[in-house]
Design an enzyme around this catalytic site. Structure first.
Site, PDB file in Angstrom:
ATOM      1  CE  LYS A 118      -3.589  -0.678   2.019  1.00 32.03           C
ATOM      2  NZ  LYS A 118      -3.753   0.057   3.280  1.00 32.03           N
TER       3      LYS A 118
HETATM    4  P1  NAD Z   1      -5.360  10.646   0.165  1.00 35.38           P
HETATM    5  O1  NAD Z   1      -5.434  10.212  -1.244  1.00 35.38           O
HETATM    6  O2  NAD Z   1      -6.565  11.151   0.861  1.00 35.38           O
HETATM    7  O3  NAD Z   1      -4.237  11.791   0.322  1.00 35.38           O
HETATM    8  C1  NAD Z   1      -2.929  11.647  -0.119  1.00 35.38           C
HETATM    9  C2  NAD Z   1      -2.304  13.044  -0.092  1.00 35.38           C
HETATM   10  O4  NAD Z   1      -0.912  12.947  -0.356  1.00 35.38           O
HETATM   11  C3  NAD Z   1      -2.881  14.003  -1.129  1.00 35.38           C
HETATM   12  O5  NAD Z   1      -2.915  15.308  -0.582  1.00 35.38           O
HETATM   13  C4  NAD Z   1      -1.839  13.939  -2.257  1.00 35.38           C
HETATM   14  O6  NAD Z   1      -1.855  15.088  -3.077  1.00 35.38           O
HETATM   15  C5  NAD Z   1      -0.587  13.847  -1.418  1.00 35.38           C
HETATM   16  N1  NAD Z   1       0.605  13.324  -2.077  1.00 35.38           N
HETATM   17  C6  NAD Z   1       0.734  12.208  -2.828  1.00 35.38           C
HETATM   18  N2  NAD Z   1       2.016  12.068  -3.216  1.00 35.38           N
HETATM   19  C7  NAD Z   1       2.694  13.106  -2.665  1.00 35.38           C
HETATM   20  C8  NAD Z   1       4.058  13.511  -2.671  1.00 35.38           C
HETATM   21  N3  NAD Z   1       4.977  12.801  -3.331  1.00 35.38           N
HETATM   22  N4  NAD Z   1       4.400  14.620  -1.974  1.00 35.38           N
HETATM   23  C9  NAD Z   1       3.488  15.333  -1.303  1.00 35.38           C
HETATM   24  N5  NAD Z   1       2.187  14.994  -1.252  1.00 35.38           N
HETATM   25  C10 NAD Z   1       1.808  13.906  -1.931  1.00 35.38           C
HETATM   26  O7  NAD Z   1      -4.689   9.416   0.943  1.00 35.38           O
HETATM   27  P2  NAD Z   1      -4.755   9.121   2.501  1.00 35.38           P
HETATM   28  O8  NAD Z   1      -5.925   8.251   2.776  1.00 35.38           O
HETATM   29  O9  NAD Z   1      -4.569  10.388   3.250  1.00 35.38           O
HETATM   30  O10 NAD Z   1      -3.476   8.180   2.664  1.00 35.38           O
HETATM   31  C11 NAD Z   1      -2.177   8.730   2.827  1.00 35.38           C
HETATM   32  C12 NAD Z   1      -1.277   7.662   3.403  1.00 35.38           C
HETATM   33  O11 NAD Z   1      -1.816   7.225   4.661  1.00 35.38           O
HETATM   34  C13 NAD Z   1      -1.104   6.388   2.565  1.00 35.38           C
HETATM   35  O12 NAD Z   1       0.188   5.875   2.791  1.00 35.38           O
HETATM   36  C14 NAD Z   1      -2.139   5.452   3.176  1.00 35.38           C
HETATM   37  O13 NAD Z   1      -1.816   4.085   2.946  1.00 35.38           O
HETATM   38  C15 NAD Z   1      -1.993   5.815   4.635  1.00 35.38           C
HETATM   39  N6  NAD Z   1      -3.126   5.466   5.485  1.00 35.38           N
HETATM   40  C16 NAD Z   1      -4.397   5.931   5.219  1.00 35.38           C
HETATM   41  C17 NAD Z   1      -5.428   5.618   6.091  1.00 35.38           C
HETATM   42  C18 NAD Z   1      -6.811   6.152   5.896  1.00 35.38           C
HETATM   43  O14 NAD Z   1      -7.678   5.881   6.762  1.00 35.38           O
HETATM   44  N7  NAD Z   1      -7.078   6.928   4.880  1.00 35.38           N
HETATM   45  C19 NAD Z   1      -5.185   4.793   7.202  1.00 35.38           C
HETATM   46  C20 NAD Z   1      -3.894   4.355   7.446  1.00 35.38           C
HETATM   47  C21 NAD Z   1      -2.869   4.707   6.578  1.00 35.38           C
END
Ligand code: NAD
Length: 428
Positions: A118
């Site tokens: 990571k």
């Molecule tokens: P992203 O940046 O696309 O979206 C994050 C979203 O969460 C946004 O809408 C943001 O406004 C919102 N957000 C942030 N803090 C917040 C809060 N306190 N309350 C409410 N909303 C909040 O990110 P993502 O890629 O969707 O990732 C989200 C989570 O999923 C992370 O924990 C990431 O590690 C995990 N994840 C992502 C992937 C991937 O393929 N993108 C894969 C596995 C896990």
């Protein structure tokens, strides 16, 4: 409560919210069930390598700023390290360490031949121009590239990084090694070796996890009220796919606030608004509410898909959902998981629920190395097979050991990684 909150934390909270300690608790519980010896436990608990880099970046105003970045490689016994890169102001080494270890367990749960890695850079992308972000990404790539490589460590997008970021990383790496190396990152645009279905893969995996868990619990989509926290890649796409399956999405949030509609949100319309305005604010066909309390809204299924430490010992008792499917990494602290498990709430853990992304990343890496690309139908149906198989394996492990799905996922994944050490031996 995110670890980066400006509210002063007590020592107990600091311990509860430390994602690395949280990961280690899950690990230790599973290791006890497996009877792992202390030496192997120590090996599996520790990261293999951690790199901290300081990145001078030319800002638009002509000044230079130095950013801090990390890349942690937790374990590569099963294959190259795999894991995203996040850009956020509250990135810290404990978080990156925990996320890196979770990637080892996640790849193992879905049985893709990768280890865990990571990366993160401390920055606030909302306050940076595209040019500044490009220069930061390229400098970060150049600074960590000694430990990267299609057979060593293959980054992917995470919070606040996307296809464009991956394209810059791929280009920077390729310029240095003097050939186009598409397999150096996943989550790239299609035109430069990306996979069909990758953008939706994590959300699709979340949807499949919800469906499989609901079958076990006996809930039907049309009777299920869903709250989704976060409306980015995971939350937004997850919500859309659930909506298309007939679930009623009653609340969706972004970092600024949430929207609520008892009869169910028109999710495509909410996402169209988000694409245009970049925030939920101003969407007309719903009630606007602050984020505080969103997770406690009366619902059947809760999908935290924003960030870590959102369900804690402070709000676990007020959660009404019967089923929680973790789209985000580490959204529930170990303490909260225990409280919810005691209350009979079923949690499909992050390392299973959001593993769709890394599964299709693996497909992308395979396609890049073969130079032969699959149709979206092939990608989706292979993803479906992997997720359903992993879900059922975790479920039967939970039944066998009479433990939560989280402990079962750790047991299954740690057992797989441990078996590699038993075969290869420990180079000690
Ligand atoms: P992203 O940046 O696309 O979206 C994050 C979203 O969460 C946004 O809408 C943001 O406004 C919102 N957000 C942030 N803090 C917040 C809060 N306190 N309350 C409410 N909303 C909040 O990110 P993502 O890629 O969707 O990732 C989200 C989570 O999923 C992370 O924990 C990431 O590690 C995990 N994840 C992502 C992937 C991937 O393929 N993108 C894969 C596995 C896990």
């Amino acid at each position: 409560m995110s670890t980066g909150s400006s509210v002063a934390l007590t020592d107990a909270q600091r311990e509860e919210y430390n994602p690395f300690l949280s990961m280690q608790k899950g690990f230790n519980t599973a290791a006890d069930y497996l009877g792992l010896d202390e030496g192997l436990r120590e090996v599996l608990r520790s990261p293999d390598r951690e790199l901290t880099v300081y990145l001078p970046v030319m800002m638009d105003d002509g000044g230079v700023r130095v950013f801090t970045g990390y890349r942690v490689q937790h374990n590569f016994s099963r294959g190259p390290c795999k894991g995203g890169i996040r850009f956020a102001p509250d990135v810290n080494i404990d978080e990156v360490r925990a996320l890196s270890a979770w990637m080892t367990w996640k790849c193992s749960v879905v049985d893709v031949p990768f280890g865990g890695g990571k990366g993160g850079v401390i920055c606030d992308p909302r306050e940076m121009s595209a040019g500044e972000l490009e220069r930061l990404t390229r400098r970060y790539t150049a600074s960590i590239m000694d430990i990267l490589g299609p057979d060593r460590d293959v980054p992917a997008p995470d919070m606040n990084t996307n296809e464009q970021t991956m394209a810059w990383i791929m280009d920077t790496y390729s310029m240095h090694v003097r050939n186009t190396t598409t397999a150096i990152v996943t989550g790239k645009p299609l035109a430069i070796g990306g996979s069909r279905g990758r953008t939706e893969a994590t959300g699709r995996g979340v949807m499949i996890s919800c469906r499989e868990a609901m079958k076990k619990i006996g809930l039907r989509p049309e009777d299920t009220r869903v709250v989704v926290q976060g409306s980015g890649n995971v939350g937004g796409i997850g919500a859309l796919l659930l909506y298309r399956e007939g679930y009623k999405i009653i609340s969706l949030s972004d970092m600024y606030g949430s929207v609520y509609r008892e009869e169910g949100l028109d999710v495509p319309a909410v996402l169209a608004h988000l694409r245009e305005h970049r925030r939920l604010e101003g969407y007309t066909d719903a009630e606007h509410r602050p984020n505080a309390g969103q997770l406690e809204v009366d619902c059947d299924l809760l999908v935290p898909a924003a960030t870590e430490n959102q369900i804690t010992s402070e709000n676990a008792d007020r959660i009404k959902a019967k089923l929680i499917v973790e789209g985000a990494n580490g959204p529930t602290t170990a303490k909260a998981s225990e409280i919810l498990h005691q209350r009979g709430v079923v949690i499909v853990p992050d390392i299973l629920a959001n593993a769709g992304g890394v599964t299709v990343s693996y497909f992308e890496w395979v396609q890049d190395r073969m130079g032969y690309f699959w149709t979206e139908e092939v990608v989706n149906s292979r993803l479906e097979q992997v997720m359903v198989k992993a879900f059922n394996e975790v479920y039967s492990t939970a039944e066998k050991y009479k433990v939560s799905l989280r402990t079962a996922a750790y047991i299954l994944s740690i057992e797989r990684v441990a078996s590699v050490y038993h075969l290869r031996g420990i180079f000690a």
